[in-house]
Design a protein around this motif. Structure first.
Motif, PDB file in Angstrom:
ATOM      1  N   MET A   9       0.862  -1.040   0.173  1.00  0.00           N
ATOM      2  CA  MET A   9       0.100   0.283   0.070  1.00  0.00           C
ATOM      3  C   MET A   9       0.893   1.378   0.064  1.00  0.00           C
ATOM      4  O   MET A   9       1.992   1.191   0.670  1.00  0.00           O
ATOM      5  N   SER A  10       0.373   2.231  -0.675  1.00  0.00           N
ATOM      6  CA  SER A  10       0.995   3.556  -0.558  1.00  0.00           C
ATOM      7  C   SER A  10       0.253   4.605  -0.547  1.00  0.00           C
ATOM      8  O   SER A  10      -1.006   4.217  -0.347  1.00  0.00           O
ATOM      9  N   ASN A  11       0.683   5.960  -0.499  1.00  0.00           N
ATOM     10  CA  ASN A  11      -0.134   6.951  -0.424  1.00  0.00           C
ATOM     11  C   ASN A  11      -0.205   7.928  -1.661  1.00  0.00           C
ATOM     12  O   ASN A  11       0.983   8.498  -1.864  1.00  0.00           O
ATOM     13  N   PRO A  12      -0.936   7.888  -2.450  1.00  0.00           N
ATOM     14  CA  PRO A  12      -0.920   8.601  -3.773  1.00  0.00           C
ATOM     15  C   PRO A  12      -0.635  10.146  -3.821  1.00  0.00           C
ATOM     16  O   PRO A  12       0.164  10.594  -4.533  1.00  0.00           O
ATOM     17  N   THR A  13      -1.187  10.647  -2.732  1.00  0.00           N
ATOM     18  CA  THR A  13      -0.900  12.015  -2.654  1.00  0.00           C
ATOM     19  C   THR A  13       0.420  12.541  -2.257  1.00  0.00           C
ATOM     20  O   THR A  13       1.058  13.228  -2.707  1.00  0.00           O
TER      21      THR A  13
END
Length: 426
Positions: A1-5
């Protein structure tokens, strides 16, 4: 999982989020909670910033009360009530019982700020420019601190020559039975050695980032004597292994060592707020007004939590004694893990509540961190080859949580050992 923003807007320089891929939301004690409500046990403690855990109520309450009443936040180096309280508490609780006499300088709020100020002062006092540091040392990422850091990759990030610093072998660097200070002392006394007489020696008694390399008491005491003999200032960098990490507030407590300068930061604020100090002998306090300054050297919120932590944890030896007791649990379990998994070729090193599982396998720590995170445990590595699994849990961790995390590491060790065995077969 990553944080797109964050991935879209933050620089590629970010590092830890590539291993610990969750987006954190809340935290308490030794636990982190992500935005999905999943909990992770923290054996990382903000790289040593959170010795007292996340959001400790004894620290959060006075901080919130101070903010709520409109207490001053920023004051440069002007007088403030929180600064007065911190200085009084620091001397009464820490320095006076230990018969330590130091003045306190507030540089910028980070560890590398403290190191830069310490080196600048040493050069001003001695009127010499060279600094001696030790192999595998890490003292920060600004230019002066990088000059006394051993890690090749970090040094190269400076992109310019790093001068006025000389590396010497740390304790144990040349193998068992070799006192590396023989070389240092000989170099000082031999005018053909090429070693310029240093202004100061800077030392971590435990090299945390360098691989949890532990200097022996007798080695550090001898180093202090050598410095005194030659008129060299002795700087101890207690930024990561101070504030109780070794089972005492200062990592050299009880030793026959009298540093000229001590650097503290990381867990000094006790709450994750940026805060650093330089402790210096009065005879070395030759600064002119404003000669070394920093916009955020008057961080009153950090004064509030730091003073509260000193009062809560350090008025007697009970807290430190409990840290040492739990540290023995970690040592024993790490030794058991090393023995149970010979494929790791691991050995254990550390002191107090900082321990390393060290191996000749390059990247071993990365494998451990990756696998442990799948099991809900945050732990990082150390060493020039990422070959040391570094235990750095909050000092306040409950014993049940400590044992839970160690059980996870035991399971992870089995998985990593199998991966290494499969790699060798392939």
């Amino acid at each position: 999982m990553s944080n797109p923003t964050i991935d879209k807007y933050e620089s590629e320089v970010r590092g830890y989020c590539r291993t610990f891929t969750k987006t954190w939301d809340t935290s308490e004690g030794a636990w982190l909670t992500d935005t999905d409500g999943e909990k992770y046990l923290d054996f990382f403690a903000g790289a040593g910033v959170l010795n007292y855990g996340h959001n400790h109520p004894a620290l959060r309450k006075p901080l919130l009360e101070y903010i709520e009443r409109g207490g001053i936040t920023h004051s440069l180096d002007m007088y403030s009530a929180p600064k007065e309280r911190f200085l009084e508490t620091f001397h009464r609780v820490l320095l006076e019982p230990r018969k330590m006499e130091y003045r306190v300088q507030f540089p910028g709020p980070t560890g590398t700020n403290a190191v830069e100020a310490a080196m600048k002062l040493a050069r001003k006092v001695t009127k010499r420019s060279n600094m001696v540091f030790f192999t595998n040392a890490f003292h920060g990422m600004t230019m002066g601190s990088l000059a006394v850091t051993g890690n090749e990759g970090k040094r190269h990030s400076a992109a310019v020559p790093l001068n006025y610093a000389s590396a010497m072998p740390f304790d144990g660097y040349l193998g068992e039975g070799v006192d590396t200070l023989d070389y240092f002392e000989k170099s000082l006394e031999d005018r053909g050695s090429g070693l310029e007489m240093p202004a100061a020696v800077i030392l971590e008694t435990v090299q945390a980032e360098g691989g949890v390399n532990v200097a022996r008491r007798e080695w550090v005491e001898r180093l202090g004597r050598i410095c005194k003999k030659h008129g060299i200032l002795f700087i101890i960098d207690d930024i990561q292994v101070g504030c109780g990490r070794t089972g005492h507030f200062f990592s050299f407590e009880g030793w026959d060592v009298d540093p000229d300068i001590i650097c503290l930061s990381k867990s000094l604020s006790a709450y994750g707020l940026p805060f650093a100090v330089v402790l210096l002998k009065a005879e070395h306090d030759i600064w002119g007004p404003g000669e070394h300054n920093g916009t955020f050297r008057g961080h009153n919120l950090a004064f509030i939590t730091a003073a509260a932590a000193l009062e809560h944890f350090w008025r007697d030896d009970s807290f430190a004694s409990e840290v040492r007791r739990k540290g023995e649990i970690v040592r024993e379990r790490f030794e058991a893990i090393a023995k149970a998994h010979p494929e790791l070729k691991a050995h254990v090193r550390g002191r107090g509540f900082i321990w390393g599982l060290a191996s000749p396998h390059h990247g071993l720590a990365d494998l451990f961190s990756e696998e442990a995170f799948k099991h809900g445990l945050v732990i990082e590595g150390a060493g020039i080859n990422d070959n040391v699994v570094k235990f750095l849990a909050p000092l306040v961790i409950e014993e049940a949580d400590l044992l839970k995390g160690l059980d996870i590491l035991d399971e992870v060790a089995g998985t990593v050992a199998k991966r290494l065995a499969d790699r060798n077969v392939a």
